[in-house]
Design an enzyme around this catalytic site. Structure first.
Site, PDB file in Angstrom:
ATOM      1  N   ASP A 131      40.478  33.393  37.313  1.00  0.00           N
ATOM      2  CA  ASP A 131      41.288  34.594  37.204  1.00  0.00           C
ATOM      3  C   ASP A 131      42.805  34.482  37.330  1.00  0.00           C
ATOM      4  O   ASP A 131      42.939  33.673  38.264  1.00  0.00           O
ATOM      5  CB  ASP A 131      40.740  35.467  38.479  1.00  0.00           C
ATOM      6  CG  ASP A 131      39.189  35.857  38.687  1.00  0.00           C
ATOM      7  OD1 ASP A 131      38.509  35.592  37.580  1.00  0.00           O
ATOM      8  OD2 ASP A 131      38.969  36.195  39.439  1.00  0.00           O
ATOM      9  N   GLN A 178      43.182  31.074  39.824  1.00  0.00           N
ATOM     10  CA  GLN A 178      42.062  30.489  40.425  1.00  0.00           C
ATOM     11  C   GLN A 178      41.894  29.195  39.750  1.00  0.00           C
ATOM     12  O   GLN A 178      41.734  29.029  38.689  1.00  0.00           O
ATOM     13  CB  GLN A 178      40.968  31.196  40.237  1.00  0.00           C
ATOM     14  CG  GLN A 178      40.700  32.612  41.049  1.00  0.00           C
ATOM     15  CD  GLN A 178      40.577  32.418  42.467  1.00  0.00           C
ATOM     16  OE1 GLN A 178      39.446  32.345  42.849  1.00  0.00           O
ATOM     17  NE2 GLN A 178      41.592  32.342  43.334  1.00  0.00           N
TER      18      GLN A 178
END
Length: 585
Positions: A52, A68
């Site tokens: 993400d 992420q």
């Protein structure tokens, strides 16, 4: 790893800010040390897993992108996630820094999951993120830069008073995550939305705070539905009702609409609804109530392979969207490559004049990568079965813009009403090789010399009652001869009046394993991941084609070979903070 002194950091960022100094032309074939399929200008870390996009922002003259990141390897589930961090002067060339957040405290020891960044009054940034705590429960935490005067924001502090939002009693421990960028209401209170499942109902919860530390939940959610299952990665942002300029996240009032975007775990797709947000009652009224509360019936940002998209208020009066495009082959391939996942090209977002759909377009900085240019003679006619090769530029690293004029709609096929429910299936049944009336026509890219491997991006027009429907597809079924690769057709109907426009435009960005297409001036987008075997040993080809019985006129076609951007590479890919440099050999 040796760290760079501050002067070297500043010099490196100056290079990244230049649209020419940090670029290089790459050979068509893979060179030593570069894995086939690694992109040339899409964002990805030098190695390991990413997913993400988190907390993109523009701060003190520098773009920051957090994401992420698994520093332990190329898979998601080996070790616990951190926040990767890179900086840029132009959203194209990037330098990696040390991780911004790592799982080191009781409130995030099992992972620093997704969240957002907000610039507070006075200019100090703050991060809100989901931590997986020692009990494996999801809680919301805050972090601040250790030194706000550092333009690189290389170190972040997680206060010991975290979490700032504990797990609610009516929410399961694994279904409470992804705080949004905060905005200020007219009452002076901060607001965020957080995804949760409340008593079995997927909900987008609103929290308010006066000080960014103590948060109170609103009694009613901004959105809820039993239909779609858990939703995540919420994003609520304003758009101008007229014009393309972006707005500050706290903008509201006359001339402003809002977009609510949610990611659905069940489909791994992103959906959005335009509507009216009332910050007094914290309610959202959809502009298209007929689509219902099932998010899967809302509009799509992208009909292809993207998830967990995140927008931010970028400079130059624009809102920019990031999205994660994960791999489509196997975990064994991820491990062999040593990396997994890319981000789409940053896209400018604005509201279409119909007030219901968003338009998207690659940020203008991507055009600084354009080098060698070729074109097709204006008003070239493509008769039935025509396929003209686009020669003179590298087919694996290109930017193609084309405009197709339809002289007549008389031959359009009748649309079966059942096809309206599943355009992706229709793209499979009516692929590029299936002759039609008006279409299929478009581009064939990442093609081997014998066409055994190719990816088709195309349009097809159908007659629907007294009107017409335009279908856009990206067909991956022939994209690779490799086994174990996900090769679906992607597609969606384009919300455009064909009789009014007659000219249909297509832009496709090709970057080795990514084919990213924008149809009808950004009304529909399709991102795909491709893994052609021929790319290991030979060049890729591009064609413009028409497989419909009706003639199509190409009023414009330009193709550029793109330079290779500097993306998290060089000196190990990292700029390391001076404080850490003192302790490393």
């Amino acid at each position: 790893m040796a760290g760079l002194p501050l002067a070297a950091v500043a010099f490196h960022l100056c290079l990244l800010a230049s649209s020419s100094a940090a670029l290089r032309l790459a050979p068509e074939t893979t060179g030593e040390g570069r894995h086939v399929g690694r992109t040339a200008y899409h964002f990805q870390p030098a190695k390991n897993w990413q997913n993400d996009p988190n907390g993109p922002m523009y701060y003190n003259g520098i773009y920051h992108f957090f994401y992420q990141y698994n520093p332990h390897g190329a898979l998601w589930d080996i070790g616990n996630l951190s926040w990767g961090h890179s900086v840029s002067g132009d959203l194209v060339n990037w330098a990696a820094l040390d991780t911004a957040l790592d799982p080191t405290a009781p409130f995030d020891i099992n992972g620093c999951w997704s969240g957002s960044a907000t610039i507070l009054p006075g200019g100090t940034p703050a991060i809100l993120y989901t931590g997986i705590d020692a009990n494996n429960e999801e809680v919301q935490n805050v972090a601040f830069p250790k030194n706000p005067s550092d333009p690189l924001l290389r170190e972040w502090v997680k206060p010991s008073y975290n979490p700032v939002i504990a797990l609610p009693a009516d929410v399961p421990g694994d279904k409470f995550r992804d705080p949004s960028t905060a905005w200020l209401g007219r009452d002076g209170l901060w607001r965020i939305v957080v995804s949760a499942e409340v008593s079995g109902v997927a909900s987008t919860l609103v929290y308010r705070s006066a000080d960014f530390l103590r948060w109170e939940r609103n009694a009613a959610p901004l959105h809820s539905s039993r239909a779609a299952g858990m939703v995540e990665c919420p994003d609520l942002f304003p758009v101008k009702q007229h014009g393309k300029d972006g707005l500050d996240t706290s903008a509201n009032g006359p001339g402003v609409s809002h977009v609510l975007k949610l990611s659905v775990m069940d489909t791994l797709q992103d959906y959005y609804m335009v509507g009216r947000y009332d910050d007094a009652a914290d309610t959202f009224v959809p502009a298209e109530p007929g689509r219902g509360d099932d998010v899967r019936n809302w509009r799509r940002f992208d009909y292809g392979h993207v998830y967990a998209s995140k927008s931010f208020d970028a400079r130059k009066n624009r809102r920019v969207l990031w999205s994660w495009a994960n791999e489509s082959d196997s975990q064994a391939d991820d491990v062999a490559r040593g990396w997994s996942g890319v981000q789409t090209v940053p896209r400018k977002l604005w509201l279409d004049k119909d007030g219901k759909q968003l338009r998207q377009w690659p940020i203008e900085e991507i055009e600084t990568l354009r080098r060698k240019r070729v074109g097709l003679r204006r008003d070239t006619l493509l008769n039935a079965g025509a396929m003209n090769e686009i020669v003179g530029v590298a087919g694996s690293q290109a930017d193609v813009e084309a405009a197709f004029k339809i002289p007549s709609l008389e031959g359009a096929e009748e649309l079966d009403p059942n096809w309206l429910l599943d355009p992706q299936k229709l793209c499979g049944e009516k692929g590029a090789s299936v002759p039609g009336g008006v279409g299929p026509f478009g581009l064939i890219v990442m093609a081997s010399g014998d066409l055994q491997e190719h990816t088709a991006v195309f349009f097809r027009v159908f007659r629907h009652h007294a009107d017409y429907k335009l279908l856009m597809c990206t067909d991956l079924t022939k994209s690779s001869t490799r086994a174990g690769v996900y090769k679906p057709p992607y597609g969606g109907f384009v919300d455009i009046d064909i009789k009014e426009h007659k000219v249909i435009k297509l832009r496709t960005l090709i970057d080795h394993s990514v084919v990213e297409s924008y149809g009808a001036e950004g009304r529909a987008c399709i991102t795909a991941r491709v893994y052609p075997e021929h790319a290991r040993t030979s060049n890729s080809h591009m064609f413009v084609f028409n497989n419909g019985t009706g003639t199509v006129k190409v009023t414009k076609l330009e193709a550029w070979e793109l330079a290779t951007a500097t993306v998290n590479v060089g000196d190990g890919g990292f700029i390391v903070s001076e404080s850490k440099d003192e302790t490393e050999s």
